[in-house]
Design an enzyme around this catalytic site. Structure first.
Site, PDB file in Angstrom:
ATOM      1  CE1 TYR A  58      -2.970  -3.110   0.189  1.00 17.47           C
ATOM      2  CE2 TYR A  58      -3.438  -2.632   2.482  1.00 17.47           C
ATOM      3  CZ  TYR A  58      -3.616  -3.420   1.351  1.00 17.47           C
ATOM      4  OH  TYR A  58      -4.451  -4.504   1.410  1.00 17.47           O
ATOM      5  CG  HIS A 116      -1.096  -8.641  -0.336  1.00 17.30           C
ATOM      6  ND1 HIS A 116      -0.663  -7.363  -0.215  1.00 17.30           N
ATOM      7  CD2 HIS A 116      -2.441  -8.545  -0.491  1.00 17.30           C
ATOM      8  CE1 HIS A 116      -1.681  -6.530  -0.297  1.00 17.30           C
ATOM      9  NE2 HIS A 116      -2.765  -7.220  -0.463  1.00 17.30           N
TER      10      HIS A 116
HETATM   11  N1  LIG Z   1      -5.795  -8.741   1.106  1.00 17.02           N
HETATM   12  C1  LIG Z   1      -6.144  -8.117   0.010  1.00 17.02           C
HETATM   13  O1  LIG Z   1      -5.843  -8.520  -1.116  1.00 17.02           O
HETATM   14  C2  LIG Z   1      -6.958  -6.860   0.137  1.00 17.02           C
HETATM   15  C3  LIG Z   1      -7.617  -6.338  -0.991  1.00 17.02           C
HETATM   16  C4  LIG Z   1      -8.389  -5.198  -0.817  1.00 17.02           C
HETATM   17  C5  LIG Z   1      -8.489  -4.598   0.431  1.00 17.02           C
HETATM   18  N2  LIG Z   1      -7.808  -5.096   1.501  1.00 17.02           N
HETATM   19  C6  LIG Z   1      -7.880  -4.466   2.845  1.00 17.02           C
HETATM   20  O2  LIG Z   1      -9.229  -4.233   3.175  1.00 17.02           O
HETATM   21  C7  LIG Z   1      -9.444  -2.855   3.402  1.00 17.02           C
HETATM   22  C8  LIG Z   1     -10.852  -2.448   2.994  1.00 17.02           C
HETATM   23  O3  LIG Z   1     -11.068  -2.703   1.626  1.00 17.02           O
HETATM   24  P1  LIG Z   1     -11.120  -1.555   0.508  1.00 17.02           P
HETATM   25  O4  LIG Z   1     -10.338  -0.369   0.945  1.00 17.02           O
HETATM   26  O5  LIG Z   1     -10.724  -2.219  -0.763  1.00 17.02           O
HETATM   27  O6  LIG Z   1     -12.660  -1.227   0.351  1.00 17.02           O
HETATM   28  P2  LIG Z   1     -13.852  -0.814   1.336  1.00 17.02           P
HETATM   29  O7  LIG Z   1     -13.428  -0.733   2.733  1.00 17.02           O
HETATM   30  O8  LIG Z   1     -14.984  -1.698   0.953  1.00 17.02           O
HETATM   31  O9  LIG Z   1     -14.197   0.642   0.784  1.00 17.02           O
HETATM   32  C9  LIG Z   1     -13.349   1.739   0.952  1.00 17.02           C
HETATM   33  C10 LIG Z   1     -13.967   2.942   0.221  1.00 17.02           C
HETATM   34  O10 LIG Z   1     -15.252   3.213   0.788  1.00 17.02           O
HETATM   35  C11 LIG Z   1     -15.295   4.566   1.251  1.00 17.02           C
HETATM   36  N3  LIG Z   1     -16.054   4.583   2.504  1.00 17.02           N
HETATM   37  C12 LIG Z   1     -15.696   4.144   3.732  1.00 17.02           C
HETATM   38  N4  LIG Z   1     -16.695   4.312   4.623  1.00 17.02           N
HETATM   39  C13 LIG Z   1     -17.715   4.857   3.935  1.00 17.02           C
HETATM   40  C14 LIG Z   1     -19.019   5.267   4.284  1.00 17.02           C
HETATM   41  N5  LIG Z   1     -19.456   5.111   5.537  1.00 17.02           N
HETATM   42  N6  LIG Z   1     -19.814   5.783   3.326  1.00 17.02           N
HETATM   43  C15 LIG Z   1     -19.374   5.926   2.058  1.00 17.02           C
HETATM   44  N7  LIG Z   1     -18.154   5.552   1.656  1.00 17.02           N
HETATM   45  C16 LIG Z   1     -17.329   5.022   2.590  1.00 17.02           C
HETATM   46  C17 LIG Z   1     -13.869   4.996   1.439  1.00 17.02           C
HETATM   47  O11 LIG Z   1     -13.783   6.372   1.226  1.00 17.02           O
HETATM   48  P3  LIG Z   1     -12.760   7.327   2.031  1.00 17.02           P
HETATM   49  O12 LIG Z   1     -11.410   6.715   1.915  1.00 17.02           O
HETATM   50  O13 LIG Z   1     -12.903   8.621   1.316  1.00 17.02           O
HETATM   51  O14 LIG Z   1     -13.232   7.413   3.451  1.00 17.02           O
HETATM   52  C18 LIG Z   1     -13.157   4.207   0.352  1.00 17.02           C
HETATM   53  O15 LIG Z   1     -13.258   4.886  -0.870  1.00 17.02           O
HETATM   54  C19 LIG Z   1      -8.341  -2.198   2.574  1.00 17.02           C
HETATM   55  O16 LIG Z   1      -8.151  -0.844   2.884  1.00 17.02           O
HETATM   56  C20 LIG Z   1      -7.183  -3.097   2.886  1.00 17.02           C
HETATM   57  O17 LIG Z   1      -6.663  -2.824   4.157  1.00 17.02           O
HETATM   58  C21 LIG Z   1      -7.075  -6.240   1.364  1.00 17.02           C
END
Ligand SMILES: NC(=O)c1ccc[n+]([C@@H]2O[C@H](COP(=O)([O-])OP(=O)(O)OC[C@H]3O[C@@H](n4cnc5c(N)ncnc54)[C@H](OP(=O)(O)O)[C@@H]3O)[C@@H](O)[C@H]2O)c1
Length: 282
Positions: A58, A116
């Site tokens: 990241y 990962h």
């Molecule tokens: N292991 C893997 O391969 C893998 C893959 C993907 C993700 N991950 C992990 O999982 C975490 C979460 O997944 P993700 O970041 O992909 O997606 P997510 O948590 O489903 O969505 C994040 C997005 O949603 C927005 N958001 C958050 N809360 C909100 C709300 N209450 N209302 C409206 N929009 C909202 C955020 O905006 P803002 O940022 O503007 O607040 C961001 O754009 C990642 O950050 C990472 O740590 C791991």
């Protein structure tokens, strides 16, 4: 705004891990947003969040240094998850990658260290390195991410493969495939699943059924999507929020209690899998 205490679940070792944490993907990519990203994570910690998910990938390491800045003197209160890239998953590569992450995280221990996704390095090598790091107490536990059921089966049979503490996978209302086989497989072995992209990176928030359930609870679609995942007490959700408002909103999911009618409406709109499906990945 009152927020219920964050529940915990157990890793196979018996150690506890909160079932709600904050993700950090896309943090550290733009220096102009850094201050807000640190502030959002710090606000979460002040409100009781004690789990943060990050990865060496990241922001090319910048997300880990943002985590370090946000956690600051609260290190002992926070459970940190980080991940090694498959390119670094060889015997020596894992150790070197972990040392770099420790430096960026300004800590001497990563609580949970994950592969990962599966690459071309033999898994035996990665496990060996994880075990060596655990022995040296540089990591508290190790696990995997994006492993489908066949990968889990292979891993399980390898020397020390049954030391796996979690599998972090894509899981949300629109990605329910794991409910068919991967989740039961993990549950049988007391391995909690970490649900990443729990609100499908925002894409599921406009869905009519979700909005309807949200309206009934005077809640938001994001809160319903998170509360729906947290119906399982062995699923860990890690939404990413880089604004204080989103952190607060996401934490509000902990106060919700969905009803049988809500679950039925959501099952109707987002049907559970009826057959095995390959694991989705983002
Ligand atoms: N292991 C893997 O391969 C893998 C893959 C993907 C993700 N991950 C992990 O999982 C975490 C979460 O997944 P993700 O970041 O992909 O997606 P997510 O948590 O489903 O969505 C994040 C997005 O949603 C927005 N958001 C958050 N809360 C909100 C709300 N209450 N209302 C409206 N929009 C909202 C955020 O905006 P803002 O940022 O503007 O607040 C961001 O754009 C990642 O950050 C990472 O740590 C791991």
């Amino acid at each position: 705004m009152p927020t219920s205490a964050i529940p915990t679940t157990r890793l196979p070792s018996g150690a506890t891990i909160p079932t709600f944490g904050l993700g950090t993907w896309r943090m550290g990519e733009d220096a102009r947003r850094r201050k807000d990203e640190v502030a959002a994570l710090r606000h979460g910690i002040e409100r009781g969040v004690t789990l943060i998910d990050t990865a060496e990938m990241y922001g090319d390491g910048e997300a880990e240094s943002i985590v370090a800045e946000a956690v600051g003197p609260r290190r002992k209160d926070v459970f940190i998850v980080s991940k090694v890239l498959p390119n670094n998953a060889g015997r020596r590569g894992v150790i070197a990658a972990c040392e770099r992450s420790l430096k960026r995280l300004k800590t001497d221990r990563i609580d949970l260290y994950l592969l990962h996704w599966r690459g071309s390095v033999p898994l035996e090598e990665t496990i060996e390195a994880f075990e060596a790091l655990a022995e040296q107490e540089k990591i508290g536990a190790w696990g995997v991410s994006n492993f489908d059921i066949s990968d889990m089966g292979e891993l399980w049979k390898m020397p020390n493969g049954n030391g796996v503490a979690t599998n972090q996978v894509l899981y949300n209302l629109t990605r329910r495939g794991i409910e068919f086989d991967l989740m039961p497989w993990c549950r049988q072995r007391a391995i909690p699943v970490m649900a990443y992209s729990p609100i499908e990176q925002g894409r599921l928030l406009g869905h009519a059924a979700l909005r309807e359930v949200a309206a009934r609870h005077n809640a938001t679609p994001a809160q319903i999507a998170l509360a729906w995942l947290m119906r399982h007490d062995d699923v860990i959700v890690i939404p990413k929020a880089s604004t204080i408002a989103h952190v607060d909103e996401d934490l509000g999911a902990l106060d919700l209690l969905l009803t049988a009618d809500d679950f039925a409406a959501l099952d109707h709109a987002f049907p559970p899998p009826k057959k095995p499906m390959p694991l989705d990945m983002l």
